[in-house]
Design a protein around this motif. Sequence first.
Motif, short mmCIF file in Angstrom:
data_model
loop_
_atom_site.label_atom_id
_atom_site.label_comp_id
_atom_site.label_asym_id
_atom_site.label_seq_id
_atom_site.Cartn_x
_atom_site.Cartn_y
_atom_site.Cartn_z
N UNK A 1 52.62 48.00 38.65
CA UNK A 1 52.25 46.71 39.36
C UNK A 1 52.58 45.44 38.66
N UNK A 2 53.95 44.96 38.87
CA UNK A 2 54.23 43.75 38.55
C UNK A 2 53.80 42.23 39.23
N UNK A 3 53.82 42.48 40.70
CA UNK A 3 53.70 41.32 41.17
C UNK A 3 52.20 41.26 41.84
N UNK A 4 51.69 40.05 41.76
CA UNK A 4 50.30 39.53 41.99
C UNK A 4 50.06 38.44 43.01
N UNK A 5 48.97 38.17 43.65
CA UNK A 5 48.90 36.85 44.39
C UNK A 5 47.41 36.45 43.66
N UNK A 6 47.56 35.06 43.46
CA UNK A 6 46.23 34.54 43.10
C UNK A 6 45.88 33.46 44.30
N UNK A 7 44.59 33.35 44.59
CA UNK A 7 43.99 32.15 45.33
C UNK A 7 43.34 31.28 44.65
N UNK A 8 43.70 30.16 44.80
CA UNK A 8 42.98 29.02 43.81
C UNK A 8 42.21 28.25 44.99
N UNK A 9 40.99 28.14 44.89
CA UNK A 9 40.18 27.56 46.01
C UNK A 9 39.02 26.49 45.57
N UNK A 10 39.01 25.52 46.37
CA UNK A 10 37.79 24.44 46.14
C UNK A 10 37.20 24.49 47.41
N UNK A 11 35.88 24.63 47.45
CA UNK A 11 35.02 24.69 48.73
C UNK A 11 34.00 23.46 48.63
N UNK A 12 34.01 22.85 49.92
CA UNK A 12 33.11 21.64 49.96
C UNK A 12 31.71 22.03 50.03
N UNK A 13 30.98 21.36 49.07
CA UNK A 13 29.42 21.78 49.08
C UNK A 13 28.59 21.53 50.24
N UNK A 14 29.21 21.13 51.13
CA UNK A 14 28.40 20.69 52.28
C UNK A 14 28.18 21.84 53.47
N UNK A 15 29.26 22.97 53.19
CA UNK A 15 29.49 23.93 53.98
C UNK A 15 28.92 25.23 53.62
N UNK A 16 27.87 25.47 53.38
CA UNK A 16 27.17 26.42 52.57
C UNK A 16 27.56 27.80 53.44
N UNK A 17 27.20 27.76 54.58
CA UNK A 17 27.70 29.17 55.42
C UNK A 17 29.21 29.59 55.24
N UNK A 18 30.15 28.52 55.40
CA UNK A 18 31.50 28.87 55.24
C UNK A 18 31.79 29.29 53.73
N UNK A 19 31.24 28.72 52.96
CA UNK A 19 31.43 29.13 51.60
C UNK A 19 30.97 30.59 51.27
N UNK A 20 29.90 31.02 51.88
CA UNK A 20 29.36 32.36 51.74
C UNK A 20 30.49 33.52 52.38
N UNK A 21 31.06 32.90 53.61
CA UNK A 21 31.92 33.68 54.27
C UNK A 21 33.06 33.91 53.64
N UNK A 22 33.54 32.90 53.00
CA UNK A 22 34.76 33.07 51.96
C UNK A 22 34.52 34.06 50.82
N UNK A 23 33.39 33.71 50.16
CA UNK A 23 33.00 34.77 49.28
C UNK A 23 32.86 36.27 49.57
N UNK A 24 32.41 36.36 50.67
CA UNK A 24 32.05 37.62 51.55
C UNK A 24 33.43 38.42 51.54
N UNK A 25 34.38 37.43 52.24
CA UNK A 25 35.79 38.16 52.44
C UNK A 25 36.59 38.40 51.31
N UNK A 26 36.24 37.64 50.24
CA UNK A 26 37.01 37.84 49.02
C UNK A 26 36.56 39.35 48.40
N UNK A 27 35.12 39.51 48.46
CA UNK A 27 34.66 40.84 48.00
C UNK A 27 35.00 41.92 48.80
N UNK A 28 35.14 41.46 50.15
CA UNK A 28 35.51 42.66 51.07
C UNK A 28 36.59 43.30 50.97
N UNK A 29 37.77 42.51 50.41
CA UNK A 29 39.04 42.82 50.09
C UNK A 29 39.28 43.27 48.65
N UNK A 30 38.31 43.17 48.04
CA UNK A 30 38.30 43.64 46.47
C UNK A 30 38.88 42.62 45.52
#
Length: 314
Positions: A1-30
């Motif tokens: 495996x030579x090719x990879x993808x990286x996600x660089x993100x910044x989440x607004x602190x005011x959106x706690x539910x959306x932040x949790x949803x993003x982290x959960x989605x990242x965990x779900x896809x491993x």
Amino acid sequence: MNNWLTLILGLPTAHATERMRAWRALKTCGAAVLRDGAYLLPDIPACREALAAIERDILAIHGTAYVLPVVDPDGARFIDLFERSEDYARLRSEIEECRGQLTAQNALASTRQIRKLRKAYEQLSTIDYFPGQPRQQADAALQELETAVSRALSTDEPRSQDLPIPRLDPSDYQGRIWATRQRPWVDRLACAWLIRRFIDPQARILWLEHPRDCPADALGFDFDAATFSHVGNRVSFETLQASFALQAPGLSRIAALVHYLDIGGVQPVEAAGVERVLAGLRETLTHDDQLLAAASALFDGLLAGFAQEEPAHD
């Protein structure tokens, strides 16, 4: 495996539910964590789609998100970040615990736990991008447990014999009494359905408390010394199918399903769902004739569905 993808993100602190949803989605896809706000996945279609969806969600809440390609000249720098051995070890421990507690009395209740274990295995294997022996070991342990439960649900299973299977004419087997052990499980239910559907439509099915109670004029199936039982690697359903040369479209896939649920082997994709339905029917229907009627409707549906798909399996 030579090719990879990286996600660089910044989440607004005011959106706690959306932040949790993003982290959960990242965990779900491993996704592997490179550092805070930086995640890595192999560059394959499923991962590209997952990261693209996460990126859209983050941008929708006015966060920042960049999906960037990464090339690793060595090809192995990041593989250890996706090691799943500990996850498989925990799963195997749960499988072994369930196997150790399995009895004939709790087998039906255990099917619920086994379905959860199978789902956990499938979720883990989906994000196991570099599978190896731990995955194989967990799958083997789970298949052994599933087979053990099926056997516990069908006590006094017949012993297989190495005998020739003579070719029989269904016209010689009309309006007969067919007998098998009471409280049927997969093989016996499927046999009774097969008999009425393809061999003897007017068959009377007799449920025996013990095989020794089988009347002399009855055709026994799926018990030791029965007219039709396990032969070689065939379960009783397959013995009946071979005896009467039954070759209806879709029938071979039902045979493979019954074979797996009765004695194990290669697992058809439908196995877990069919086992779940039959276990529920067996738990709620205490009269064997009612259980057979409900199971027969299930097998009718499977046959129709498999027959429609048959050209794709030629």
